[in-house]
Scaffold this motif. Structure first.
Motif, PDB file in Angstrom:
ATOM      1  N   VAL B 328     -11.422  10.812  -7.193  1.00 31.49           N
ATOM      2  CA  VAL B 328     -10.641   9.654  -7.648  1.00 31.49           C
ATOM      3  C   VAL B 328      -9.200   9.763  -7.124  1.00 31.49           C
ATOM      4  CG1 VAL B 328      -9.587   8.653  -9.723  1.00 31.49           C
ATOM      5  CG2 VAL B 328     -12.033   9.047  -9.654  1.00 31.49           C
ATOM      6  N   PHE B 329      -8.645  10.965  -7.154  1.00 26.35           N
ATOM      7  CA  PHE B 329      -7.289  11.160  -6.618  1.00 26.35           C
ATOM      8  C   PHE B 329      -7.254  10.836  -5.121  1.00 26.35           C
ATOM      9  CE2 PHE B 329      -5.858  14.533  -9.967  1.00 26.35           C
ATOM     10  CZ  PHE B 329      -5.597  13.503 -10.856  1.00 26.35           C
ATOM     11  N   ILE B 330      -8.286  11.287  -4.416  1.00 29.61           N
ATOM     12  CA  ILE B 330      -8.316  11.008  -2.969  1.00 29.61           C
ATOM     13  C   ILE B 330      -8.447   9.509  -2.727  1.00 29.61           C
ATOM     14  CG2 ILE B 330      -9.678  11.346  -0.851  1.00 29.61           C
ATOM     15  CD1 ILE B 330     -10.318  14.190  -1.902  1.00 29.61           C
ATOM     16  N   ALA B 331      -9.313   8.856  -3.525  1.00 28.66           N
ATOM     17  CA  ALA B 331      -9.510   7.405  -3.351  1.00 28.66           C
ATOM     18  C   ALA B 331      -8.231   6.631  -3.643  1.00 28.66           C
ATOM     19  CB  ALA B 331     -10.633   6.926  -4.263  1.00 28.66           C
ATOM     20  N   LEU B 332      -7.380   7.216  -4.471  1.00 32.14           N
ATOM     21  CA  LEU B 332      -6.097   6.576  -4.773  1.00 32.14           C
ATOM     22  C   LEU B 332      -5.182   6.578  -3.551  1.00 32.14           C
ATOM     23  CD1 LEU B 332      -4.046   5.487  -6.935  1.00 32.14           C
ATOM     24  CD2 LEU B 332      -3.512   7.850  -7.460  1.00 32.14           C
ATOM     25  N   LEU B 333      -5.449   7.514  -2.634  1.00 30.96           N
ATOM     26  CA  LEU B 333      -4.551   7.671  -1.479  1.00 30.96           C
ATOM     27  C   LEU B 333      -5.121   7.086  -0.192  1.00 30.96           C
ATOM     28  CD1 LEU B 333      -3.565  11.398  -2.202  1.00 30.96           C
ATOM     29  CD2 LEU B 333      -2.259   9.360  -2.790  1.00 30.96           C
ATOM     30  N   PRO B 341     -11.096  -7.906   4.643  1.00 29.90           N
ATOM     31  CA  PRO B 341     -10.176  -8.991   4.965  1.00 29.90           C
ATOM     32  C   PRO B 341      -9.474  -9.493   3.700  1.00 29.90           C
ATOM     33  CG  PRO B 341     -12.483  -9.633   5.321  1.00 29.90           C
ATOM     34  CD  PRO B 341     -12.482  -8.207   4.932  1.00 29.90           C
ATOM     35  N   GLY B 342      -8.182  -9.682   3.791  1.00 29.85           N
ATOM     36  CA  GLY B 342      -7.420 -10.176   2.641  1.00 29.85           C
ATOM     37  C   GLY B 342      -6.965  -9.066   1.708  1.00 29.85           C
ATOM     38  N   PHE B 343      -7.361  -7.838   1.977  1.00 25.78           N
ATOM     39  CA  PHE B 343      -6.979  -6.731   1.085  1.00 25.78           C
ATOM     40  C   PHE B 343      -6.274  -5.613   1.842  1.00 25.78           C
ATOM     41  CE2 PHE B 343     -10.380  -8.892  -1.140  1.00 25.78           C
ATOM     42  CZ  PHE B 343      -9.885  -8.974  -2.417  1.00 25.78           C
ATOM     43  N   LYS B 344      -5.567  -5.963   2.911  1.00 19.72           N
ATOM     44  CA  LYS B 344      -4.860  -4.917   3.649  1.00 19.72           C
ATOM     45  C   LYS B 344      -3.726  -4.381   2.763  1.00 19.72           C
ATOM     46  CE  LYS B 344      -1.568  -7.754   6.138  1.00 19.72           C
ATOM     47  NZ  LYS B 344      -0.984  -8.128   7.377  1.00 19.72           N
ATOM     48  N   ASN B 345      -3.281  -3.201   3.060  1.00 22.70           N
ATOM     49  CA  ASN B 345      -2.269  -2.494   2.254  1.00 22.70           C
ATOM     50  C   ASN B 345      -2.806  -2.005   0.916  1.00 22.70           C
ATOM     51  OD1 ASN B 345      -0.305  -2.802   4.163  1.00 22.70           O
ATOM     52  ND2 ASN B 345       0.464  -4.718   3.287  1.00 22.70           N
ATOM     53  N   GLN B 346      -4.096  -2.154   0.694  1.00 20.70           N
ATOM     54  CA  GLN B 346      -4.668  -1.656  -0.557  1.00 20.70           C
ATOM     55  C   GLN B 346      -5.188  -0.245  -0.335  1.00 20.70           C
ATOM     56  OE1 GLN B 346      -5.594  -3.483  -3.538  1.00 20.70           O
ATOM     57  NE2 GLN B 346      -5.125  -5.571  -2.972  1.00 20.70           N
ATOM     58  N   THR B 347      -5.435   0.451  -1.430  1.00 20.16           N
ATOM     59  CA  THR B 347      -6.132   1.733  -1.328  1.00 20.16           C
ATOM     60  C   THR B 347      -7.493   1.566  -2.006  1.00 20.16           C
ATOM     61  OG1 THR B 347      -4.918   2.386  -3.299  1.00 20.16           O
ATOM     62  CG2 THR B 347      -4.128   3.244  -1.210  1.00 20.16           C
ATOM     63  N   ASN B 451       4.104  -5.035  -7.506  1.00 20.59           N
ATOM     64  CA  ASN B 451       4.525  -3.754  -6.955  1.00 20.59           C
ATOM     65  C   ASN B 451       3.589  -2.648  -7.450  1.00 20.59           C
ATOM     66  OD1 ASN B 451       6.047  -1.895  -5.675  1.00 20.59           O
ATOM     67  ND2 ASN B 451       7.846  -2.075  -6.974  1.00 20.59           N
ATOM     68  N   VAL B 452       2.472  -2.536  -6.783  1.00 28.71           N
ATOM     69  CA  VAL B 452       1.463  -1.575  -7.225  1.00 28.71           C
ATOM     70  C   VAL B 452       1.225  -0.484  -6.190  1.00 28.71           C
ATOM     71  CG1 VAL B 452      -0.978  -1.322  -7.818  1.00 28.71           C
ATOM     72  CG2 VAL B 452       0.302  -3.227  -8.710  1.00 28.71           C
ATOM     73  N   LEU B 453       1.401  -0.866  -4.921  1.00 24.37           N
ATOM     74  CA  LEU B 453       1.017   0.053  -3.851  1.00 24.37           C
ATOM     75  C   LEU B 453       2.223   0.805  -3.294  1.00 24.37           C
ATOM     76  CD1 LEU B 453      -1.229  -2.553  -2.098  1.00 24.37           C
ATOM     77  CD2 LEU B 453      -2.020  -0.601  -3.427  1.00 24.37           C
ATOM     78  N   PRO B 454       2.002   2.036  -2.854  1.00 21.73           N
ATOM     79  CA  PRO B 454       3.104   2.808  -2.287  1.00 21.73           C
ATOM     80  C   PRO B 454       3.666   2.151  -1.025  1.00 21.73           C
ATOM     81  CG  PRO B 454       1.148   4.174  -2.585  1.00 21.73           C
ATOM     82  CD  PRO B 454       0.755   2.778  -2.896  1.00 21.73           C
ATOM     83  N   SER B 455       2.855   1.294  -0.377  1.00 23.47           N
ATOM     84  CA  SER B 455       3.318   0.649   0.850  1.00 23.47           C
ATOM     85  C   SER B 455       4.414  -0.380   0.571  1.00 23.47           C
ATOM     86  CB  SER B 455       2.145  -0.020   1.554  1.00 23.47           C
ATOM     87  OG  SER B 455       1.476  -0.867   0.660  1.00 23.47           O
ATOM     88  N   GLY B 456       4.704  -0.636  -0.702  1.00 23.90           N
ATOM     89  CA  GLY B 456       5.774  -1.570  -1.027  1.00 23.90           C
ATOM     90  C   GLY B 456       5.251  -2.763  -1.792  1.00 23.90           C
ATOM     91  N   PRO B 457       6.186  -3.616  -2.235  1.00 26.67           N
ATOM     92  CA  PRO B 457       5.770  -4.761  -3.039  1.00 26.67           C
ATOM     93  C   PRO B 457       4.884  -5.721  -2.246  1.00 26.67           C
ATOM     94  CG  PRO B 457       8.140  -4.442  -3.129  1.00 26.67           C
ATOM     95  CD  PRO B 457       7.618  -3.555  -2.048  1.00 26.67           C
TER      96      PRO B 457
END
Lengths: 190, 543
Positions: B328-333, B341-347, B451-457
Motif C-alpha cells: 500500500v505504501f508503494i502504491a501510494l508512491l 486517460p484523464g487521471f495523469k498526475n495520480q498515484t 491539493n492531494v498529490l505530491p505533484s502539486g495542486p
C-alpha cells in the motif's frame, strides 16, 4: 359450559359498557392548553423552537430566523409588536431543511425591541412568544491578509489554470484538500 | 462525550427510523455474508450465538454512535458530496421516469464510483426520502458496518472470539480513521472499504474449502464481489490485487526455513520503516500516517507490540498484513503516468484513500497479536494452572481498557468544523435565493485548487463554502473564483463583468470570500441579502 357462559357474559358486559359510555361533559374533555412557550436564542437554549437571529434583504424586509426541532412548530406566523404597532410576518419552512424556518415582514431598526407572538397557522393559537432586540450589526466581517510575497490577483477559476497570465498564489500545502485538523476535532455541536 | 453522542444518536434514530432501519438492513446483509461464510466453513461451530449477539449489539451501538454525526449536519460534508447528491438525485429521477439506461451515460463526464450512488438512489426511491438524508444516514451506517467482517476473519484464523472482538473494536474506533473520512464526503470509498472486506472474507474462506463444488460456488461469489467492490470504488481493485498477491506470497514465506523466515520478516519491517520515513518526510503525503502516528500513537504502539506475538503464532496472516502494508505504501508512491486517460498526475492509491485504509492491517495485527499473546501465556505458565486464567483475563482487560479509554476520552463522533460547508444561515440564504433571484442568475462562489498529490495542486477547482450547493438546490448557475480573490481590485471587477457575473455568494467558512472587501466596495457590490453568517451581493459596478 359454565365457563363459556361466564366468558360470554363478560364479553357482553364489555360491549355494552363501551356502547353506553356516559356522555362526556365539556369539563371532562377539555384539557387545559399549554401556556405559550417562552423562546430565546438557539445558542442559549436550543429548545423545540428557538431564534437563530435576524437578517435583512434588498427589499428592506426583516427576516426572522427560527429553528423548530419539533415539527409542531413548523406551520406558524408571527404577529410582532413593535414601536409602530402590530405587524404580520409570514413564515415558511426551508424547502430542503424542514426544521429551519424563516419569517418575512417589514424592517425594524437596529436595536429596536420586537415582541414576537408566534401563532399556529392551523388554529391561530398563540404557541410561543419572546422579546428581542433586533441586531444586524454583529454580522461577521472577515478580511484576507495577503502574505508579503504573494500578489493578490483577480484570480477567477478556471481562468487561473488555463489562461491567466497574472501571478497566482503559490501552491500551498497548508490547506490540502482533505485536511487533518488537530484531533480531537473542534468542540462538537451539542 | 460518549453519552452525549448516544443521546444525539438516539434522537436521529427516532427522527429518521424508517431510513435508519433500511440502511441497517442493507449493510446488515453485507455483514451477514461474512457470518454465513464463517458459519458454514467448519463443522465444529466455533462462533457461539452469544458472540453473535455481542457482535450484533456492537453493530447497533456503533450505528447509534455514528448517527450522532448528523446532529446539526444539514448536508453531507465537503465538496465531493455535491457530486454524490447530484448523481443520486439524477438516478432517482431516472428510476421514477423509468429512464435509467438512457440516464447512465450522461451521469458523469468521466467514470465515477457509482456503487454507493446506486444503493443510495434505490433507498431514496423506495422510501421516498430526500437523497440528502439517504446519503447522510447510509454513510454513517456503512461506517458502523466496516468493523464487522474483521471479526470473522480474525475469529476464524485464531479461533479466539475475544481477540476477534478486540480487532473489531480497533477497526471501528482504534484510530480516527476511517471514521473521519465522512467529514470529507468519502462515501463511495467507505462503501468500497466495506465491499473490499467482504471480498477478502470470501477469498479467505474459499481458500479454506475442501469441497471443489463449494470452492467453485465461492469463486463465483468472489467474482461478483470484486465487481461490486470495483463499482463502489475503483481503487479497491488495486487493493484486492495487492491482497491476493500478499496472501499468496505470505504462504511462500511461511514455508521457508526458519532463518529465511526471520530474514524476510526483517526485510519487511525495514521496508515498512523506510517507506514510512520517506512518506513522513513529504509535506503532503505524511498526512496519510497522521491518524496512526499522531493521536493514535499509543494504539499503534500497542499493535506493534502485539504483532510480535501474532508473528509467532500466526505467521502467514502476519506476513500477509506486513506485505499488505508495504504494498500500500508503494502504491501510494507509484504514479499512474499516462496509463489512465484523464487521471495523469495520480498515484495508484491516493493519500486520503491510504489514510482511510491503514486501519485494516493494523486492526488485524492487533487481533491476531492478542490471540497470540493469550496463547503464549497459556503455554508458558502451564506449571501454574491456578494463575494462568487470571493472568489471561488481566491481559485481555488491559488491552481492551487501553482502546476503550482512548475511545471514551478522545473519540469525536460529531462532524468536524473543517468540512461543514452548509450552516444554518446558508440553508435560509439558499431558500431566499431560489425564491428571489431570476432563474438565469449567474453567481460567483469561492474555490481553491484540490491539493492531494505530491505533484502539486490539481487544475480542477473545488468549492470551499455552501455556494457549491447553489446549482443542486436552487437550479441557479455558478462559477468559481479563488477564495482569496481581491474584491477591491478593479481588475477583479472587470473580469467579473466580462464573465457576466450577476451575484457573489459569501458563506461562513474560513475559505469564503472576504466579506469586508465586498462591503468596502459598496458601489460595485450591493448587498441584497444579509444574514449573520451568509451574504449575497449583486454586482452593480459594471458600466
Amino acid at each position: 359450559m359454565k365457563r363459556f357462559s361466564l366468558l360470554a357474559l363478560l364479553a357482553l358486559l364489555l360491549i355494552t359498557s363501551c356502547g353506553s359510555e356516559p356522555e362526556s361533559t365539556p369539563e371532562a374533555t377539555v384539557t387545559p392548553l399549554p401556556p405559550p412557550l417562552d423562546i430565546t436564542y438557539c445558542d442559549i437554549n436550543p429548545s423545540d423552537l428557538c431564534l437563530e437571529g435576524f437578517g435583512l434583504d434588498i427589499d428592506e424586509r426583516l427576516l426572522i430566523l427560527f429553528k423548530a426541532d419539533d415539527r409542531l412548530f413548523a406551520n406558524i406566523y408571527i404577529l410582532a409588536d413593535g414601536p409602530d404597532g402590530e405587524m404580520l410576518f409570514e413564515c415558511q419552512q426551508s424547502e430542503n431543511f424542514l426544521e429551519n424556518i424563516y419569517c418575512l415582514g417589514d424592517e425594524f431598526l437596529e436595536g429596536e425591541s420586537i415582541k414576537l407572538n408566534i401563532h399556529a397557522k392551523s388554529n391561530d393559537r398563540l404557541i410561543a412568544l419572546g422579546v428581542f432586540n433586533v441586531q444586524y450589526s454583529n454580522l461577521p466581517i472577515r478580511d484576507v491578509v495577503f502574505e508579503a510575497d504573494v500578489t493578490p490577483t483577480p484570480s477567477v477559476l478556471p481562468a487561473i489554470a488555463v489562461e491567466s497570465a497574472t501571478p497566482t498564489l503559490a501552491p500551498s500545502y497548508e490547506n490540502p484538500s482533505y485536511p487533518n485538523p488537530a484531533y480531537p476535532n473542534p468542540t462538537p455541536t451539542p | 462525550l460518549i453519552w452525549q453522542a448516544l443521546s444525539d444518536g438516539f434522537s436521529i434514530v427516532s427522527e429518521k427510523w424508517p431510513l435508519v432501519l433500511a440502511a441497517v438492513v442493507v449493510m446488515g446483509l453485507g455483514c451477514s455474508l461474512s457470518f454465513f461464510l464463517a458459519w458454514s466453513e467448519t463443522k465444529e461451530k466455533t462462533i457461539s450465538w452469544k458472540s453473535m449477539g455481542g457482535l450484533f449489539f456492537f453493530f447497533l451501538l456503533s450505528v447509534i454512535l455514528r448517527l450522532a454525526f448528523l446532529t446539526e449536519t444539514f448536508v453531507p460534508p465537503y465538496f465531493d458530496s455535491v457530486e454524490h447528491y447530484r448523481i443520486t438525485s439524477e438516478l432517482v429521477t431516472a428510476l421514477e421516469s423509468s429512464t435509467l439506461l438512457e440516464t447512465l451515460p450522461s451521469l458523469t463526464p468521466s467514470y465515477y464510483h457509482l456503487g454507493f450512488h446506486f444503493l443510495a438512489s434505490l433507498l431514496s426511491f423506495g422510501l421516498r426520502v430526500n437523497p440528502i438524508d439517504v446519503i447522510l444516514v447510509l454513510g454513517q451506517v456503512a461506517l458502523a458496518a466496516i468493523p464487522i467482517p474483521v471479526f470473522f476473519l480474525i475469529q476464524r484464523e485464531t479461533k479466539n472470539t475475544v481477540a476477534a472482538f478486540f480487532g473489531t473494536l480497533l477497526a471501528g474506533f482504534g484510530w480516527y480513521m476511517p471514521g473521519f473520512a465522512v467529514n470529507w464526503g468519502k462515501y463511495p470509498a467507505l462503501a468500497g472499504l466495506m465491499s473490499f472486506e467482504l471480498v477478502l472474507s470470501i477469498a479467505y474462506f474459499s481458500s479454506l474449502k475442501e469441497s471443489k463444488r463449494r470452492r467453485f460456488l465461492l469463486s463465483g461469489l468472489l467474482i461478483l464481489g470484486i465487481l461490486v467492490s470495483t463499482l463502489s470504488h475503483t481503487r479497491t481493485l488495486i487493493v484486492i490485487v495487492i491482497s491476493f498477491a500478499s496472501w499468496a506470497f505470505a504462504g511462500k514465506l511461511r514455508n521457508l526455513p526458519n532463518g529465511f523466515r526471520y530474514l524476510s520478516l526483517g526485510l519487511l519491517l525495514a521496508g515498512i520503516l523506510s517507506l514510512g520515513i520517506y512518506i513522513q518526510q513529504d509535506s503532503l503525503l505524511n498526512l496519510a500516517l497522521d491518524p496512526y502516528l499522531d493521536e493514535g500513537i499509543w494504539i499503534t504502539l500497542a499493535v506493534v507490540v502485539l504483532s510480535l506475538f501474532a508473528f509467532v503464532k500466526f505467521p502467514r496472516s502476519t506476513y500477509f498484513n506486513l506485505l499488505f502494508l508495504v504494498s500500500v505504501f508503494i502504491a501510494l508512491l507509484i504514479p499512474t503516468g499516462n496509463l489512465l486517460p484523464g487521471f495523469k498526475n495520480q498515484t495508484l492509491l491516493d493519500r486520503p484513500f491510504v489514510e482511510m485504509l491503514l486501519y485494516l492491517p493494523l486492526s488485524m495485527l492487533g487481533g491476531l497479536g492478542l490471540a497470540g499473546l493469550l496463547q503464549f501465556f497459556h503455554e508458558i505458565i502451564t506449571f501454574f494452572e491456578k494463575i494462568q486464567r487470571p493472568i489471561r483475563i488481566l491481559v485481555t482487560i488491559v488491552f481492551f481498557a487501553v482502546v476503550s479509554l482512548v475511545l471514551v476520552k478522545d473519540y469525536n463522533f460529531y462532524a468536524s468544523d473543517c468540512c461543514k460547508f452548509m450552516k444554518y444561515d446558508d440553508t435560509i440564504a439558499l431558500d431566499w435565493l431560489a425564491a428571489n433571484l431570476p432563474p438565469d442568475a449567474y453567481i460567483l462562489i469561492p474555490a481553491t485548487q484540490m491539493n492531494v498529490l505530491p505533484s502539486g495542486p490539481s487544475e480542477s477547482p473545488v468549492g470551499t463554502d455552501a455556494g457549491i450547493w447553489i446549482p443542486a438546490l436552487t437550479g441557479r448557475r455558478t462559477t468559481f473564483a479563488q477564495f482569496e480573490t481581491d474584491f477591491r481590485s478593479p481588475d477583479s471587477l472587470e473580469q467579473f463583468c466580462q464573465q457576466g457575473i450577476d451575484y457573489v455568494y459569501v458563506g461562513s467558512t474560513d475559505q469564503s470570500f472576504a466579506l469586508g472587501q465586498l462591503l468596502e466596495k459598496g458601489d460595485w457590490y450591493e448587498r441584497v441579502l444579509s444574514l449573520p453568517n451568509a451574504q449575497l451581493f449583486k454586482l452593480t459596478g459594471c458600466s
